[in-house]
Design a protein around this motif. Structure first.
Motif, short mmCIF file in Angstrom:
data_model
loop_
_atom_site.label_atom_id
_atom_site.label_comp_id
_atom_site.label_asym_id
_atom_site.label_seq_id
_atom_site.Cartn_x
_atom_site.Cartn_y
_atom_site.Cartn_z
N GLY A 12 0.80 -1.22 0.00
CA GLY A 12 0.00 0.00 0.00
C GLY A 12 0.82 1.26 0.00
N HIS A 13 2.06 1.19 -0.47
CA HIS A 13 2.93 2.37 -0.52
C HIS A 13 2.63 3.21 -1.75
CE1 HIS A 13 6.27 0.76 2.31
NE2 HIS A 13 5.08 0.50 2.78
N SER A 14 2.92 4.48 -1.65
CA SER A 14 2.70 5.39 -2.78
C SER A 14 3.90 5.35 -3.71
CB SER A 14 2.48 6.81 -2.26
OG SER A 14 3.61 7.24 -1.55
N GLY A 15 3.80 6.09 -4.78
CA GLY A 15 4.93 6.22 -5.70
C GLY A 15 4.87 5.27 -6.88
N VAL A 16 3.74 4.61 -7.08
CA VAL A 16 3.59 3.71 -8.23
C VAL A 16 2.63 4.38 -9.21
CG1 VAL A 16 2.84 1.43 -8.99
CG2 VAL A 16 3.98 1.68 -6.79
N GLN A 17 3.01 4.39 -10.47
CA GLN A 17 2.17 5.04 -11.48
C GLN A 17 0.84 4.31 -11.63
OE1 GLN A 17 4.18 5.47 -15.21
NE2 GLN A 17 5.72 6.84 -14.39
N LEU A 18 -0.20 5.08 -11.94
CA LEU A 18 -1.53 4.51 -12.13
C LEU A 18 -1.52 3.47 -13.24
CD1 LEU A 18 -4.55 4.42 -11.54
CD2 LEU A 18 -4.83 6.35 -13.12
N SER A 19 -0.81 3.73 -14.31
CA SER A 19 -0.77 2.77 -15.42
C SER A 19 -0.16 1.44 -14.97
CB SER A 19 0.02 3.34 -16.60
OG SER A 19 1.34 3.65 -16.22
N THR A 20 0.81 1.48 -14.07
CA THR A 20 1.42 0.26 -13.56
C THR A 20 0.44 -0.47 -12.66
OG1 THR A 20 3.61 1.28 -13.67
CG2 THR A 20 3.39 -0.67 -12.28
N LEU A 21 -0.26 0.26 -11.81
CA LEU A 21 -1.28 -0.35 -10.96
C LEU A 21 -2.33 -1.06 -11.81
CD1 LEU A 21 -2.89 -0.89 -8.36
CD2 LEU A 21 -3.86 1.40 -8.62
N LEU A 22 -2.81 -0.40 -12.84
CA LEU A 22 -3.83 -1.00 -13.71
C LEU A 22 -3.27 -2.22 -14.45
CD1 LEU A 22 -5.52 2.23 -15.12
CD2 LEU A 22 -6.37 0.70 -13.32
N GLN A 23 -2.01 -2.17 -14.84
CA GLN A 23 -1.36 -3.31 -15.49
C GLN A 23 -1.35 -4.51 -14.55
OE1 GLN A 23 2.53 -2.28 -17.00
NE2 GLN A 23 3.21 -4.39 -17.06
N VAL A 24 -1.02 -4.30 -13.29
CA VAL A 24 -0.98 -5.38 -12.30
C VAL A 24 -2.38 -5.92 -12.06
CG1 VAL A 24 -0.53 -5.89 -9.85
CG2 VAL A 24 1.17 -4.65 -11.21
N LEU A 25 -3.35 -5.02 -11.85
CA LEU A 25 -4.72 -5.47 -11.61
C LEU A 25 -5.24 -6.29 -12.77
CD1 LEU A 25 -6.30 -2.26 -10.01
CD2 LEU A 25 -5.53 -4.33 -8.84
N ASN A 26 -5.06 -5.79 -13.99
CA ASN A 26 -5.53 -6.52 -15.17
C ASN A 26 -4.82 -7.85 -15.31
OD1 ASN A 26 -7.39 -4.55 -15.96
ND2 ASN A 26 -5.86 -3.42 -17.12
N GLY A 27 -3.52 -7.87 -15.08
CA GLY A 27 -2.75 -9.10 -15.21
C GLY A 27 -3.15 -10.17 -14.22
N LEU A 28 -3.57 -9.75 -13.03
CA LEU A 28 -4.01 -10.70 -12.02
C LEU A 28 -5.50 -11.03 -12.11
CD1 LEU A 28 -2.04 -9.40 -8.89
CD2 LEU A 28 -1.63 -11.52 -10.18
N GLY A 29 -6.20 -10.31 -12.99
CA GLY A 29 -7.63 -10.56 -13.14
C GLY A 29 -8.47 -9.91 -12.04
N ILE A 30 -7.97 -8.81 -11.51
CA ILE A 30 -8.70 -8.07 -10.48
C ILE A 30 -9.40 -6.90 -11.15
CG2 ILE A 30 -8.53 -6.69 -8.37
CD1 ILE A 30 -5.97 -8.27 -7.70
N GLY A 31 -10.71 -6.85 -11.02
CA GLY A 31 -11.47 -5.75 -11.60
C GLY A 31 -11.57 -4.58 -10.63
N LEU A 32 -11.50 -3.39 -11.16
CA LEU A 32 -11.67 -2.18 -10.36
C LEU A 32 -12.88 -1.46 -10.91
CD1 LEU A 32 -10.35 -0.51 -8.10
CD2 LEU A 32 -9.04 0.68 -9.85
N LYS A 33 -13.85 -1.21 -10.06
CA LYS A 33 -15.13 -0.67 -10.50
C LYS A 33 -15.32 0.74 -9.94
CE LYS A 33 -20.05 -1.69 -10.20
NZ LYS A 33 -21.04 -2.62 -9.66
N VAL A 34 -15.76 1.65 -10.80
CA VAL A 34 -16.12 2.99 -10.38
C VAL A 34 -17.64 3.03 -10.28
CG1 VAL A 34 -16.09 5.44 -10.99
CG2 VAL A 34 -14.10 4.01 -11.48
#
Length: 91
Positions: free
Chosen positions: A57-79
């Motif tokens: 849960g540390h800061s300093g990671v780009q949003l695009s990288t976070l989304l890449q990890v979520l998508n790669g692991l099959g974790i959906g993020l819903k707004v």
């Protein structure tokens, strides 16, 4: 001899999503998938340190990288939709 990988349970979300809670979701999904952090990082195309930061849960990671990890692991993020001019806690 390597330590056995213990799958972590999926966390429960009762309030707003925090970086720490999102990290718990990422780590749980990774361990449930049977992936050690270095193997997961290689498969996801990110540095091991970056994946570790996300899981903690540390800061300093780009949003695009976070989304890449979520998508790669099959974790959906819903707004969730909102109503314009609704009763918000925003000032």
């Amino acid at each position: 001899m390597a330590r056995p990988l213990i799958p972590l349970p999926t966390p429960q979300q009762s309030g707003a999503l925090t970086p720490e809670l999102l990290g718990q979701f990422i780590r749980a999904k990774r361990t449930q998938s049977g992936l050690r952090i270095d193997d997961a990082a290689a498969l996801l195309g990110v540095a091991k340190d970056t994946l570790s930061k996300l899981e903690r849960g540390h800061s300093g990671v780009q949003l695009s990288t976070l989304l890449q990890v979520l998508n790669g692991l099959g974790i959906g993020l819903k707004v969730e939709p909102w109503t314009e001019g609704g009763d918000d806690d925003w000032v």
